[in-house]
Design a protein around this motif. Sequence first.
Motif, mmCIF file in Angstrom:
data_model
loop_
_atom_site.group_PDB
_atom_site.id
_atom_site.type_symbol
_atom_site.label_atom_id
_atom_site.label_comp_id
_atom_site.label_asym_id
_atom_site.label_seq_id
_atom_site.Cartn_x
_atom_site.Cartn_y
_atom_site.Cartn_z
ATOM 1 N N UNK A 1 4.864 -9.497 3.699
ATOM 2 C CA UNK A 1 4.856 -9.146 5.118
ATOM 3 C C UNK A 1 3.449 -9.313 5.682
ATOM 4 N N UNK A 2 3.354 -9.943 6.826
ATOM 5 C CA UNK A 2 2.047 -10.218 7.421
ATOM 6 C C UNK A 2 1.318 -8.923 7.759
ATOM 7 N N UNK A 3 2.051 -7.864 8.109
ATOM 8 C CA UNK A 3 1.422 -6.564 8.377
ATOM 9 C C UNK A 3 1.019 -5.842 7.103
ATOM 10 N N UNK A 4 1.459 -6.341 5.953
ATOM 11 C CA UNK A 4 0.987 -5.840 4.673
ATOM 12 C C UNK A 4 1.506 -4.474 4.271
ATOM 13 N N UNK A 5 0.656 -3.742 3.528
ATOM 14 C CA UNK A 5 1.017 -2.466 2.914
ATOM 15 C C UNK A 5 0.402 -1.316 3.705
ATOM 16 N N UNK A 6 1.238 -0.369 4.073
ATOM 17 C CA UNK A 6 0.768 0.842 4.758
ATOM 18 C C UNK A 6 0.414 1.888 3.704
ATOM 19 N N UNK A 7 -0.849 2.319 3.672
ATOM 20 C CA UNK A 7 -1.298 3.270 2.652
ATOM 21 C C UNK A 7 -0.537 4.591 2.741
ATOM 22 N N UNK A 8 -0.264 5.062 3.971
ATOM 23 C CA UNK A 8 0.471 6.319 4.130
ATOM 24 C C UNK A 8 1.905 6.181 3.630
ATOM 25 N N UNK A 9 2.539 5.037 3.914
ATOM 26 C CA UNK A 9 3.905 4.817 3.440
ATOM 27 C C UNK A 9 3.956 4.809 1.914
ATOM 28 N N UNK A 10 2.954 4.190 1.284
ATOM 29 C CA UNK A 10 2.891 4.167 -0.180
ATOM 30 C C UNK A 10 2.795 5.591 -0.732
ATOM 31 N N UNK A 11 1.923 6.412 -0.131
ATOM 32 C CA UNK A 11 1.744 7.781 -0.632
ATOM 33 C C UNK A 11 2.995 8.622 -0.421
ATOM 34 N N UNK A 12 3.651 8.453 0.725
ATOM 35 C CA UNK A 12 4.886 9.191 0.991
ATOM 36 C C UNK A 12 5.963 8.825 -0.020
ATOM 37 N N UNK A 13 6.037 7.551 -0.353
ATOM 38 C CA UNK A 13 7.098 7.084 -1.239
ATOM 39 C C UNK A 13 6.842 7.444 -2.694
ATOM 40 N N UNK A 14 5.576 7.328 -3.133
ATOM 41 C CA UNK A 14 5.295 7.475 -4.562
ATOM 42 C C UNK A 14 4.472 8.713 -4.906
ATOM 43 N N UNK A 15 3.991 9.441 -3.893
ATOM 44 C CA UNK A 15 3.272 10.678 -4.156
ATOM 45 C C UNK A 15 1.877 10.495 -4.700
ATOM 46 N N UNK A 16 1.293 9.327 -4.513
ATOM 47 C CA UNK A 16 -0.048 9.053 -5.029
ATOM 48 C C UNK A 16 -0.723 8.066 -4.085
ATOM 49 N N UNK A 17 -2.051 8.145 -3.997
ATOM 50 C CA UNK A 17 -2.800 7.235 -3.137
ATOM 51 C C UNK A 17 -2.789 5.832 -3.736
ATOM 52 N N UNK A 18 -2.552 4.829 -2.888
ATOM 53 C CA UNK A 18 -2.463 3.455 -3.374
ATOM 54 C C UNK A 18 -3.756 3.010 -4.048
ATOM 55 N N UNK A 19 -4.915 3.521 -3.588
ATOM 56 C CA UNK A 19 -6.187 3.115 -4.185
ATOM 57 C C UNK A 19 -6.398 3.745 -5.563
ATOM 58 N N UNK A 20 -5.737 4.877 -5.831
ATOM 59 C CA UNK A 20 -5.817 5.461 -7.160
ATOM 60 C C UNK A 20 -5.116 4.590 -8.198
ATOM 61 N N UNK A 21 -4.066 3.898 -7.729
ATOM 62 C CA UNK A 21 -3.262 3.083 -8.641
ATOM 63 C C UNK A 21 -3.763 1.640 -8.677
ATOM 64 N N UNK A 22 -4.064 1.089 -7.517
ATOM 65 C CA UNK A 22 -4.379 -0.343 -7.427
ATOM 66 C C UNK A 22 -5.743 -0.614 -6.793
ATOM 67 N N UNK A 23 -6.643 0.370 -6.867
ATOM 68 C CA UNK A 23 -7.950 0.207 -6.233
ATOM 69 C C UNK A 23 -8.725 -0.996 -6.738
ATOM 70 N N UNK A 24 -8.690 -1.235 -8.057
ATOM 71 C CA UNK A 24 -9.473 -2.353 -8.597
ATOM 72 C C UNK A 24 -8.904 -3.693 -8.150
ATOM 73 N N UNK A 25 -7.570 -3.817 -8.120
ATOM 74 C CA UNK A 25 -6.949 -5.066 -7.681
ATOM 75 C C UNK A 25 -7.253 -5.326 -6.201
ATOM 76 N N UNK A 26 -7.115 -4.295 -5.383
ATOM 77 C CA UNK A 26 -7.357 -4.456 -3.947
ATOM 78 C C UNK A 26 -8.822 -4.805 -3.697
ATOM 79 N N UNK A 27 -9.728 -4.113 -4.374
ATOM 80 C CA UNK A 27 -11.160 -4.390 -4.207
ATOM 81 C C UNK A 27 -11.498 -5.824 -4.605
ATOM 82 N N UNK A 28 -10.926 -6.270 -5.734
ATOM 83 C CA UNK A 28 -11.187 -7.625 -6.197
ATOM 84 C C UNK A 28 -10.674 -8.675 -5.218
ATOM 85 N N UNK A 29 -9.488 -8.432 -4.648
ATOM 86 C CA UNK A 29 -8.915 -9.385 -3.692
ATOM 87 C C UNK A 29 -9.692 -9.384 -2.377
#
Length: 379
Positions: free
Chosen positions: A320-348
Amino acid sequence: MDTKSVGLYIHIPFCKAKCHYCDFNSCAGTESSIPDYFNALKSEMQLYTSELSDYNVNTIFIGGGTPSYVEPHNIYEVLNLCGRCFSIDSKAEITMEANPGTLSYEKLVSYRVSGINRLSIGLQAWQNKHLSALGRIHRISDFTNNFSEARKAGFRNINVDLIFGFPGQTMGEWHETLANTVELGMEHVSCYSLIIEEGTVFGDRFEKGSLIPLEDDTDREMYHTAIDTLTKHGFKHYEISNFARSGYECRHNLIYWKTGQYIGIGAGAHSYFNGSRFNNVSGIDEYISRIAREGLHRENEQLIDADEQMKEFMMLGFRLVDGIDADEFKTRFGVDVLEVFGSQISGLEKRKLLKTENGRFKMTEAGLDLANQVYMEFV
């Protein structure tokens, strides 16, 4: 009990002829199986009645194959049974794929009576010589006539599929295809870069050296030409290959890209339901016999654990061109997206393939061109 939502995909594998690039689960010359196949479809649908009793069906997508190749009474009967087996939302999006050369005004009227409110028409190119080279059965006049007939029949939500980057196509011809397509005023356009797949006519020719792919740079130029042209004509680029006028995004496909739940009915159809992925057997005759013999049969069933769900949410969400909503990720999975994928996002982000805007992580223009590299970070 709260009502949950689910999408329904119905697969019709029959075609008048197989296109040269197509590796979908489809076939030509098997018309004798159509009656038994539709009986099996209806049996499978009825077998899901209890399992989906607490669900609201918000979208139905009839794909193929070429659903418009079979007699329209088959489509009517399947959708009529859907209404008896499931709770269909009163505002459900009900899409059917159709190909020029298999449509008529009478068929289109029947589809509207059946409840179909969204049509997806496979145009692919505006040049008859290219339609022949692609193995398409129609000519441009078939498409324009069928589009006009669809409007006359009452369709106010029409998608048109286009292909670019195929051998022999020029930039001028791609400009012509885009310009003539948008002039008709459809609500949605899908633009797909040709992929040469094994087991297809094009794949065989490529292996023999008789098919020369277009240069990657030309392919990418065509992609960005599509983005520029369609956005200038009022379409929103909302998914890597899809463009829609406001409010006409494909709701069924958004279920896939947002990792929602869906049930696939028919030969080779895939499902994601109650945390599991599974599919039906792909062969038409085997599908018919197994439905009669065993009822519901789930091939390759796999329970998707929380880690895998998060990875799929990222991979599909970045389409999706609008990408990933950090709040939606946390609501769905109960964890901050950067805690799980911070290194991948930073690298990209360092590679200029992702950017952050208003709490969303989305692909850059370079990321759109190198999307597979983005997806692979979350495998």
